[in-house]
Design an enzyme around this catalytic site. Structure first.
Site, short mmCIF file in Angstrom:
data_model
loop_
_atom_site.label_atom_id
_atom_site.label_comp_id
_atom_site.label_asym_id
_atom_site.label_seq_id
_atom_site.Cartn_x
_atom_site.Cartn_y
_atom_site.Cartn_z
N ILE A 44 61.92 -28.35 -32.91
CA ILE A 44 61.48 -27.12 -32.11
C ILE A 44 60.41 -26.69 -32.91
O ILE A 44 59.75 -25.29 -32.54
CB ILE A 44 62.45 -25.97 -31.58
CG1 ILE A 44 63.12 -25.47 -32.71
CG2 ILE A 44 63.55 -26.78 -30.49
CD1 ILE A 44 63.80 -24.14 -32.23
N ALA A 45 59.57 -27.10 -34.01
CA ALA A 45 58.89 -26.43 -34.80
C ALA A 45 57.52 -26.81 -34.24
O ALA A 45 56.93 -25.96 -33.87
CB ALA A 45 59.23 -26.93 -36.45
N ARG A 46 57.04 -27.81 -35.05
CA ARG A 46 55.60 -28.22 -34.41
C ARG A 46 55.53 -29.73 -34.77
O ARG A 46 56.26 -30.33 -35.50
CB ARG A 46 54.64 -27.90 -35.70
CG ARG A 46 53.97 -26.35 -35.47
CD ARG A 46 53.26 -26.53 -34.00
NE ARG A 46 52.55 -25.13 -33.82
CZ ARG A 46 53.26 -24.03 -33.15
NH1 ARG A 46 54.35 -24.13 -32.62
NH2 ARG A 46 52.78 -22.81 -33.05
N GLU A 68 50.26 -33.69 -29.43
CA GLU A 68 50.64 -33.42 -28.10
C GLU A 68 49.37 -32.67 -27.54
O GLU A 68 48.58 -31.95 -27.97
CB GLU A 68 51.77 -32.33 -27.68
CG GLU A 68 51.68 -30.90 -28.73
CD GLU A 68 52.70 -30.00 -28.81
OE1 GLU A 68 53.76 -30.43 -29.25
OE2 GLU A 68 52.49 -29.01 -28.62
N ARG A 72 61.90 -23.14 -48.17
CA ARG A 72 60.99 -22.78 -49.40
C ARG A 72 61.70 -21.93 -50.32
O ARG A 72 61.66 -21.95 -51.50
CB ARG A 72 59.60 -22.21 -49.15
CG ARG A 72 58.63 -23.30 -49.20
CD ARG A 72 57.50 -22.91 -48.67
NE ARG A 72 57.66 -21.77 -47.63
CZ ARG A 72 56.57 -21.18 -46.73
NH1 ARG A 72 55.35 -21.41 -47.31
NH2 ARG A 72 56.77 -20.20 -45.85
N HIS A 121 57.26 -28.60 -25.20
CA HIS A 121 56.89 -27.52 -25.88
C HIS A 121 57.02 -26.11 -24.93
O HIS A 121 56.28 -25.27 -24.72
CB HIS A 121 55.28 -27.48 -26.33
CG HIS A 121 55.11 -26.63 -27.61
ND1 HIS A 121 54.10 -26.86 -28.53
CD2 HIS A 121 55.49 -25.28 -27.95
CE1 HIS A 121 53.89 -26.08 -29.29
NE2 HIS A 121 55.01 -24.94 -29.10
N ILE A 122 58.26 -25.82 -24.77
CA ILE A 122 58.81 -24.79 -24.04
C ILE A 122 59.87 -24.05 -24.53
O ILE A 122 60.59 -23.10 -23.83
CB ILE A 122 59.50 -25.19 -22.45
CG1 ILE A 122 60.47 -26.24 -22.82
CG2 ILE A 122 58.29 -25.95 -21.64
CD1 ILE A 122 61.32 -26.54 -21.41
N GLY A 169 63.67 -19.34 -41.48
CA GLY A 169 62.91 -17.83 -41.12
C GLY A 169 63.89 -17.44 -39.90
O GLY A 169 65.05 -17.57 -39.75
N ARG A 170 63.13 -16.33 -39.13
CA ARG A 170 63.79 -15.69 -38.34
C ARG A 170 64.52 -16.70 -37.17
O ARG A 170 65.85 -16.42 -36.83
CB ARG A 170 62.78 -14.89 -37.31
CG ARG A 170 62.58 -13.68 -38.39
CD ARG A 170 61.27 -12.86 -37.80
NE ARG A 170 60.20 -13.73 -37.77
CZ ARG A 170 58.86 -13.41 -38.36
NH1 ARG A 170 58.67 -11.99 -38.20
NH2 ARG A 170 57.85 -14.31 -38.35
N ILE A 171 63.71 -17.62 -36.65
CA ILE A 171 64.55 -18.64 -35.60
C ILE A 171 65.52 -19.37 -36.20
O ILE A 171 66.53 -19.49 -35.66
CB ILE A 171 63.42 -19.51 -34.88
CG1 ILE A 171 62.27 -18.60 -34.34
CG2 ILE A 171 64.00 -20.49 -34.04
CD1 ILE A 171 60.98 -19.18 -34.05
C1 GLV Z 1 55.25 -21.73 -30.00
O1 GLV Z 1 55.30 -22.88 -30.43
C2 GLV Z 1 54.78 -20.67 -31.04
O2 GLV Z 1 54.49 -20.80 -32.08
O3 GLV Z 1 55.03 -19.41 -30.68
#
Ligand code: GLV
Length: 328
Positions: free
Chosen positions: A238-240, A269, A179, A287-288, A156-158
């Protein structure tokens, strides 16, 4: 006429609360103790809207107990704390904060990749512990970044932001799995080639996870996937939490089946699998990824704009379930 009532479920910037207070009767949890489900339901009684964070779960049972609720504005781009179908069925609008955090989060993904591959925190701990008494040729040597192969799962964008940093900034070969495949123009802009998930796992020197969490992505990286990765590879999440099987990852790190991991998100978490704390080859952050001051401010303001836009004029900026909106 009385103002609509809103709940701000976690602490946010006072200036954003002041903005909201111009439009709404505001109750804010500035103590920042996350609410239990029961507390959240109690606080939402009589509220028209809520500004929520990832720790606030809005599901069918919460919605059934909060008949007056019209909108939940999440201060996050991810919204796996929302049961979206149930919100739509209950006529409650859901919004998130896309775009404003894309570049900041991609920056952080790259920072975590660099810190992990080049063993920055591990070597700093060594130095702070007073263990550094001589230079040596192989001390904390890690993996190469420039010229290596960067794999991205979730484009996606990130993911695209990370691809561009890797390809244009560090001369990396970028491969991705998603996907759906990007169109040719976007692939060219990101200098990224589409591969199967298996090829991504087998080929990447560094694998960055940027896909949304859903039941379908639960443990997308588990023991089987880790076994396909190179023993020299680094993994960055860095997702979830929940996308990686943290127990399987701790074991793979312990056994040197991959070189290192950088994790900003964790299953369950803020609790962590204690095994992750026992392995040295992992960089852990709380989660920063979107936490630059201007970006967190932009996220809070976008969540506020969604509340104001919807409750005042029926016009939210970034709706997730536009079916709830009256026909235009
Ligand atoms: C952070 O985890 C967000 O989804 O913005």
């Amino acid at each position: 006429m009385s103002k609509p009532k809103i709940l701000i479920a976690r602490a946010i910037f006072p200036e954003v609360i002041e903005r909201l207070a111009q439009h709404f009767e505001v109750e804010s949890n500035q103590l920042d103790e996350p609410f239990s489900r029961e507390e959240l339901v109690a606080k939402l009684q009589g509220k028209d809207g809520a500004l929520t964070a990832g720790s606030d779960r809005i599901d069918a049972s919460v919605l059934a107990a909060c008949a007056q609720l019209k909108i939940c504005a999440n201060m996050a781009v991810g919204y796996n704390n929302f049961e979206l179908d149930a919100m739509t069925a209950a006529g409650v609008l859901a919004t998130n904060t896309p775009d404003v955090l894309t570049e900041t989060t991609a920056d952080f993904g790259f920072a975590l990749l660099m810190a992990t591959a080049r063993r920055i925190t591990e070597s700093e701990h060594f130095l702070r512990a007073g263990k550094w008494n001589r230079w040596s040729y192989d001390m904390f040597s890690g993996a190469e970044i420039h010229g290596s192969t960067l794999g991205i799962l979730g484009m996606g964008r990130i993911g695209q932001g990370i691809a561009k940093r890797g390809a244009h900034g560090f001369g990396m070969k970028v491969i991705y799995h998603n996907r759906s495949r990007l169109d040719a123009a976007l692939e060219a802009e990101c200098k990224a080639g589409y591969v199967s998930k298996e090829e991504l796992l087998r080929t990447a020197d560094h694998l960055v996870l940027v896909l949304p969490y859903s039941p379908a992505s639960h443990h997308a990286i588990g023991a089987v996937e880790l076994a396909l990765m190179k023993p020299t590879a680094t993994l960055v999440n860095i997702a979830r939490g929940g996308i990686v099987d943290d127990a399987a990852l701790a074991q793979a790190l312990r056994e040197g089946r991959i070189a290192a991991a950088g994790l900003d998100v964790f299953e369950g978490e803020p609790q962590l699998n204690p095994d992750l704390l026992r392995v040295p080859n992992v960089v852990l952050t709380p989660h920063i990824a979107s936490a630059s001051v201007p970006t967190r401010m932009a996220m809070a303001n976008l969540a506020a704009d969604n509340l104001i836009g919807y409750l005042k004029d029926g016009k939210p900026l970034t709706p997730l379930n536009p079916a709830v909106l009256a026909p235009q």
